[in-house]
Design an enzyme around this catalytic site. Sequence first.
Site, PDB file in Angstrom:
ATOM      1  N   GLY A  89      -4.538  -4.340  -3.672  1.00  0.00           N
ATOM      2  CA  GLY A  89      -5.527  -3.305  -3.962  1.00  0.00           C
ATOM      3  C   GLY A  89      -4.761  -2.070  -4.375  1.00  0.00           C
ATOM      4  O   GLY A  89      -4.049  -1.482  -3.566  1.00  0.00           O
ATOM      5  N   HIS A  90      -4.822  -1.721  -5.649  1.00  0.00           N
ATOM      6  CA  HIS A  90      -4.049  -0.596  -6.173  1.00  0.00           C
ATOM      7  C   HIS A  90      -5.008   0.519  -6.589  1.00  0.00           C
ATOM      8  O   HIS A  90      -5.839   0.330  -7.473  1.00  0.00           O
ATOM      9  CB  HIS A  90      -3.179  -1.064  -7.351  1.00  0.00           C
ATOM     10  N   THR A  91      -4.857   1.667  -5.931  1.00  0.00           N
ATOM     11  CA  THR A  91      -5.793   2.773  -6.159  1.00  0.00           C
ATOM     12  C   THR A  91      -5.204   3.772  -7.135  1.00  0.00           C
ATOM     13  O   THR A  91      -4.048   4.172  -6.999  1.00  0.00           O
ATOM     14  CB  THR A  91      -6.073   3.507  -4.830  1.00  0.00           C
ATOM     15  N   GLN A 116       1.956  -6.071  -3.198  1.00  0.00           N
ATOM     16  CA  GLN A 116       2.481  -6.158  -1.821  1.00  0.00           C
ATOM     17  C   GLN A 116       3.764  -5.322  -1.676  1.00  0.00           C
ATOM     18  O   GLN A 116       3.952  -4.377  -2.427  1.00  0.00           O
ATOM     19  CB  GLN A 116       2.741  -7.634  -1.428  1.00  0.00           C
ATOM     20  N   ASP A 118       0.808  -1.220   0.000  1.00  0.00           N
ATOM     21  CA  ASP A 118       0.000   0.000   0.000  1.00  0.00           C
ATOM     22  C   ASP A 118       0.842   1.271   0.000  1.00  0.00           C
ATOM     23  O   ASP A 118       0.450   2.297   0.563  1.00  0.00           O
ATOM     24  CB  ASP A 118      -0.969   0.025   1.209  1.00  0.00           C
ATOM     25  N   PRO A 122      -8.612  -0.828   8.918  1.00  0.00           N
ATOM     26  CA  PRO A 122      -7.746   0.332   9.223  1.00  0.00           C
ATOM     27  C   PRO A 122      -6.294  -0.116   9.192  1.00  0.00           C
ATOM     28  O   PRO A 122      -5.962  -1.186   9.709  1.00  0.00           O
ATOM     29  CB  PRO A 122      -8.151   0.745  10.640  1.00  0.00           C
ATOM     30  N   LYS A 132       1.909   1.961  -5.188  1.00  0.00           N
ATOM     31  CA  LYS A 132       2.442   1.347  -6.420  1.00  0.00           C
ATOM     32  C   LYS A 132       1.501   1.559  -7.604  1.00  0.00           C
ATOM     33  O   LYS A 132       1.933   1.833  -8.718  1.00  0.00           O
ATOM     34  CB  LYS A 132       2.642  -0.172  -6.213  1.00  0.00           C
TER      35      LYS A 132
HETATM   36  P1  GDP Z   1      -0.712   0.243  -3.562  1.00  0.00           P
HETATM   37  O1  GDP Z   1      -1.315  -1.013  -3.047  1.00  0.00           O
HETATM   38  O2  GDP Z   1       0.763   0.315  -3.332  1.00  0.00           O
HETATM   39  O3  GDP Z   1      -1.064   0.519  -4.997  1.00  0.00           O
HETATM   40  O4  GDP Z   1      -1.344   1.426  -2.690  1.00  0.00           O
HETATM   41  P2  GDP Z   1      -2.894   1.605  -2.302  1.00  0.00           P
HETATM   42  O5  GDP Z   1      -3.620   2.106  -3.471  1.00  0.00           O
HETATM   43  O6  GDP Z   1      -3.416   0.400  -1.608  1.00  0.00           O
HETATM   44  O7  GDP Z   1      -2.771   2.699  -1.160  1.00  0.00           O
HETATM   45  C1  GDP Z   1      -2.209   3.953  -1.408  1.00  0.00           C
HETATM   46  C2  GDP Z   1      -3.273   5.010  -1.068  1.00  0.00           C
HETATM   47  O8  GDP Z   1      -2.675   6.280  -1.049  1.00  0.00           O
HETATM   48  C3  GDP Z   1      -4.380   5.108  -2.101  1.00  0.00           C
HETATM   49  O9  GDP Z   1      -5.558   5.462  -1.451  1.00  0.00           O
HETATM   50  C4  GDP Z   1      -3.898   6.236  -3.025  1.00  0.00           C
HETATM   51  O10 GDP Z   1      -4.956   6.885  -3.698  1.00  0.00           O
HETATM   52  C5  GDP Z   1      -3.257   7.132  -2.033  1.00  0.00           C
HETATM   53  N1  GDP Z   1      -2.148   7.953  -2.496  1.00  0.00           N
HETATM   54  C6  GDP Z   1      -1.139   7.616  -3.343  1.00  0.00           C
HETATM   55  N2  GDP Z   1      -0.234   8.609  -3.415  1.00  0.00           N
HETATM   56  C7  GDP Z   1      -0.686   9.578  -2.597  1.00  0.00           C
HETATM   57  C8  GDP Z   1      -0.165  10.851  -2.181  1.00  0.00           C
HETATM   58  O11 GDP Z   1       0.900  11.277  -2.593  1.00  0.00           O
HETATM   59  N3  GDP Z   1      -0.920  11.555  -1.293  1.00  0.00           N
HETATM   60  C9  GDP Z   1      -2.096  11.118  -0.791  1.00  0.00           C
HETATM   61  N4  GDP Z   1      -2.740  11.885   0.064  1.00  0.00           N
HETATM   62  N5  GDP Z   1      -2.608   9.927  -1.139  1.00  0.00           N
HETATM   63  C10 GDP Z   1      -1.895   9.168  -2.007  1.00  0.00           C
HETATM   64  P1  IMO Z   2      -0.908  -4.222  -2.196  1.00  0.00           P
HETATM   65  O1  IMO Z   2      -0.483  -4.754  -3.542  1.00  0.00           O
HETATM   66  C1  IMO Z   2      -0.930  -4.642   2.142  1.00  0.00           C
HETATM   67  C2  IMO Z   2      -0.936  -8.708   3.751  1.00  0.00           C
HETATM   68  C3  IMO Z   2      -2.189  -9.158   4.501  1.00  0.00           C
HETATM   69  C4  IMO Z   2      -1.572 -10.119   5.487  1.00  0.00           C
HETATM   70  C5  IMO Z   2      -0.457 -10.773   4.678  1.00  0.00           C
HETATM   71  C6  IMO Z   2      -0.847 -12.129   4.075  1.00  0.00           C
HETATM   72  O2  IMO Z   2      -2.201  -3.505  -2.205  1.00  0.00           O
HETATM   73  O3  IMO Z   2       0.205  -3.453  -1.560  1.00  0.00           O
HETATM   74  P2  IMO Z   2      -2.411 -12.825   2.037  1.00  0.00           P
HETATM   75  O4  IMO Z   2      -3.874 -12.584   1.810  1.00  0.00           O
HETATM   76  O5  IMO Z   2      -1.532 -12.285   0.974  1.00  0.00           O
HETATM   77  O6  IMO Z   2      -2.111 -14.261   2.350  1.00  0.00           O
HETATM   78  O7  IMO Z   2      -2.094 -12.019   3.404  1.00  0.00           O
HETATM   79  O8  IMO Z   2      -0.139  -9.880   3.640  1.00  0.00           O
HETATM   80  N1  IMO Z   2      -1.175  -8.203   2.373  1.00  0.00           N
HETATM   81  C7  IMO Z   2      -1.123  -6.917   2.041  1.00  0.00           C
HETATM   82  N2  IMO Z   2      -0.952  -5.816   2.800  1.00  0.00           N
HETATM   83  N3  IMO Z   2      -1.052  -4.521   0.805  1.00  0.00           N
HETATM   84  C8  IMO Z   2      -1.204  -5.618   0.024  1.00  0.00           C
HETATM   85  O9  IMO Z   2      -1.187  -5.556  -1.319  1.00  0.00           O
HETATM   86  C9  IMO Z   2      -1.282  -6.880   0.644  1.00  0.00           C
HETATM   87  N4  IMO Z   2      -1.444  -8.139   0.183  1.00  0.00           N
HETATM   88  C10 IMO Z   2      -1.358  -8.941   1.254  1.00  0.00           C
HETATM   89  O10 IMO Z   2      -2.832  -8.080   5.116  1.00  0.00           O
HETATM   90  O11 IMO Z   2      -0.960  -9.404   6.525  1.00  0.00           O
HETATM   91 MG    MG Z   3      -2.855  -1.623  -1.781  1.00  0.00          MG
END
Ligand code: GDP
Ligand code: IMO
Ligand code: MG
Length: 424
Positions: A40-42, A220, A13, A300, A16
């Site tokens: 989960g990539h936003t 991840q 998170d 959370p 990426k």
């Molecule tokens: P990923 O799994 O690495 O793709 O990251 P996620 O999407 O799960 O979580 C990153 C969160 O941060 C998402 O809600 C994005 O929209 C948000 N985000 C990414 N870059 C920024 C930033 O520079 N500032 C803020 N405020 N939010 C960001």
């Molecule tokens: P992105 O790509 C954050 C964590 C889970 C748990 C552990 C094992 O969005 O960064 P799993 O379901 O893979 O067997 O769970 O890994 N986990 C992540 N945490 N971002 C992710 O992906 C994750 N994918 C798995 O919360 O601790």
């Molecule tokens: Mg994510």
Amino acid sequence: MSNVVVVGTQWGDEGKGKITDFLAQRADVVVRYQGGNNAGHTIVFNGEKFALHLLPSGVLSPDKINIMANGMVINPEALISEIDGLKERGITDFDLRISNRAHIVFPYHIELDSAFENTGSDKIGTTKRGIGPTYTDKAFRSGLRMGDLLDLDYFKNRLKAALDIKNNVLKMMNRETINFDDLYQKYLGYREIIKNYICDTSVLLNELLEDKKVLFEGAQGVMLCIDHGTYPFVTSSSPTAASVPLYTGIAPRHINNVLGIIKAYTTRVGEGAFPTEFSNDVADKIRKTGNEYGTSTGRPRRIGWLDLVVLNHTKRVSGITGLSVMLLDVLSGIQTLKICVAYKYKGEIINVMPSIVDHLNECEPVYIEMPGWQEDITEVTSFDELPMNAKNYLNKIQELTGINVKMFSVGPDRKQTIEVEKVL
Ligand code: GDP
Ligand code: IMO
Ligand code: MG
């Protein structure tokens, strides 16, 4: 630079998806190389927000080839619903290819994921998407792969054999068993929708690497790596850049440009050691401003300060050549920022990650403190426009890791991305 790997440097998170989407505008090909819909990539642009779990983040830019490589584990139902969701929002013209060697997630994997989570003492806090049990079957040689769907006799026989065993395990765990005919018919339906996407993506990718720009999108983060993460509180694949050749079927020589994605602080979802974790009103403010709730599960996220022991570990095991510092805007308004530069373990200062998670739990972070900045930085468009203390913070990261900060991000939108140095 014609190829780049986007790697999460912490516990996932880090942003990426946002950076992959940004760089994808300049790439020809985007490849997801591991994980499944635990990710989960936003991505946010033109005021619209997209959450991708399986599809490579290149699908939101037109004319890209999007590859789901052999290192992935794919739940066809989730994939189809993700494709349908995009179609409903007008995103229809993406070119998708799925590796014939990627493993298939079945309902028994999901059932067993939650059954195992509720048994024993080491609850991992998984996403309950069946990821661990699917990779287990891959290693145990009892998995089924996407290419198997193209030979129905083969698929049927292997599924029958696998389900017989799985139903015994489900019974042992007091879970409902699964009817073979129902399951088979369900997957035949999925097959009709996805069969045209399935091919040998290694052959395709090797051809594309000759003259196309390729972006590899990790899921991840390295601290969740099955080998180099905080085992056993990890996922079941390796997000490191080192795994890209294996997980995509290309030669290692293609991998020399690795962009480490780092949050300006740290978060973690699920259980497991997290030395710089803290909870107080500053952590609450970070969670609120950064909207730190899981994109896949809504949980959370735990909040911590930036940890350079983690980052230097990631640099070593994944060969990071540049950094993109994300969510810098979230730190605005905090009086004093802390950066962990070492751990204190049993009275000794260490800067190498212990291999035993209980030892990591006993580590106390050694911090340096830096003055924060009060200004809103969400409109900043260059490094020079940053307040002095934000510049100092980025420079400190660069100095203590020895890796250049090539990009940083000041908000979720595609536009709120600043390139200090070109990475692709
Ligand atoms: P990923 O799994 O690495 O793709 O990251 P996620 O999407 O799960 O979580 C990153 C969160 O941060 C998402 O809600 C994005 O929209 C948000 N985000 C990414 N870059 C920024 C930033 O520079 N500032 C803020 N405020 N939010 C960001
Ligand atoms: P992105 O790509 C954050 C964590 C889970 C748990 C552990 C094992 O969005 O960064 P799993 O379901 O893979 O067997 O769970 O890994 N986990 C992540 N945490 N971002 C992710 O992906 C994750 N994918 C798995 O919360 O601790
Ligand atoms: Mg994510």
